[in-house]
Scaffold this active site. Sequence first.
Site, PDB file in Angstrom:
ATOM      1  CE1 TYR A 112       3.798 -18.635  42.896  1.00 37.56           C
ATOM      2  CE2 TYR A 112       4.561 -21.731  43.096  1.00 37.56           C
ATOM      3  CZ  TYR A 112       4.735 -19.554  43.490  1.00 37.56           C
ATOM      4  OH  TYR A 112       5.615 -19.213  43.636  1.00 37.56           O
ATOM      5  CE  LYS A 167     -22.259  -1.437  52.340  1.00 34.13           C
ATOM      6  NZ  LYS A 167     -24.086  -0.119  52.129  1.00 34.13           N
TER       7      LYS A 167
END
Length: 449
Positions: A112, A167
Amino acid sequence: MAWERKLIRTVRIRNSQKTGVLARLLTAIAEAGGNTGSLVLLTETSQNVVRDITISAENEAHLETILEAMRKNEGTRIIEVRDEVLELHQKGKIAIRSRYPIESLTTLRRVYTPGVAEVCLKIAKDPSQARLYTSISHMVAIVTDGTAVLGLGDIGPLAGMPVMEGKAMLMETLVGLSGIPILLNTKDTEEIIAAVAAISPTFAAIQLEDISAPRCFEIEERLQAMLDIPVLHDDQHGTAVVCTAALLVATRETGTDLNKAVIGQIGLGAAGHAIGVMMMRLTGNPVYGADLSPEALDRFEKAGGKKSNLKEVMEKCDIVIATTGAPNLIKPEMVRKGQIILALSNPNPEIDPDVAMEHGAAFAADGKSVNNVLGFPGIFRGAVDANAPRITHEMLLAAAHVIAEMTPPGELVPSPLDKKVHRAVARAVAEMAIKQGIARADYVPYVEE
């Protein structure tokens, strides 16, 4: 096309420790029309045996009939009935996880601020670096508006989420792609196109899913023209690829010349239209198309097909593919000797394969084997690996040929759980993209097991 709308329940039973109790129970289930899956022994004493039995039923009423038959079996007591499907879906089936543990300030500063700023500036200077330095290279959007979910129809995007999660699980498990479900709360074509285009920078590819015809055709076509990443409507092309593979196997088994056979497609929705078009591009011959919708017939004719009807298709065609959703549409007396028939609607096909064979068909199968999962994971992985801007007919055909080649003797298609098949499909698709000169990757990376 491999959708079976059945109820699956796990029934915990206590049987008295007497000869014949279990045998009679299984017979009672079968006579009530139930199918028995796994039997798991939990505890056994000199008096009783506790087991979990998985059963499947057509609907709630049928389930109650089966349970009543079980209750009446002498020596059997039902302890509980569990819906393990619902239990499995609780809190969802997917999650986004960090690839690196953040256990120190040093790591925090690298992933970060302030360290991440350097990476951001690198991408700002050269946007192509995003594929190297972010997750975009393996992210695929799985987009639906919920208008054509499985065999359930227009149930809305929220109710379609469990399918989109499924999926995503298959993509990750079989080929290592990160599928991200995107639910669009609109049926408006323009809004769908605008929304997908707006979020497209996040992804390496777009998988359109369960969007009803005819809107699905325009949505896919326009998005692919707008975007520089692959856009594929799985209900069309995933189904067409696996169906083509099945036909390659069927014609090989029966000694039929696919290039000389007369082919008919009954039902010209998303799947049927795509199957017919793929057959025409594969063989160079027109395909007879039948549908109740004049618009669907016109669309198919513009794609090179011949307008037809059920009667003519059954009378003239050597190969018949049906994707209508209408059970028992093909009557036994319509079958001609030597025909190849793929009746792909689920749970009930247009004609039972055994009935078709009894009436002279050389080969017949239903939709239980023709499963999109054999196609879309490898197709997307191959396209993403090659960094192709689109998925071409040749890439789809390469996938179909690999699936057919890897089908074991006596089977219509390979097992959808065989990761070697998916890796082979991915490589074939990527290599075709390179051969066609549309790949932007320098090489095809190895697909991890």
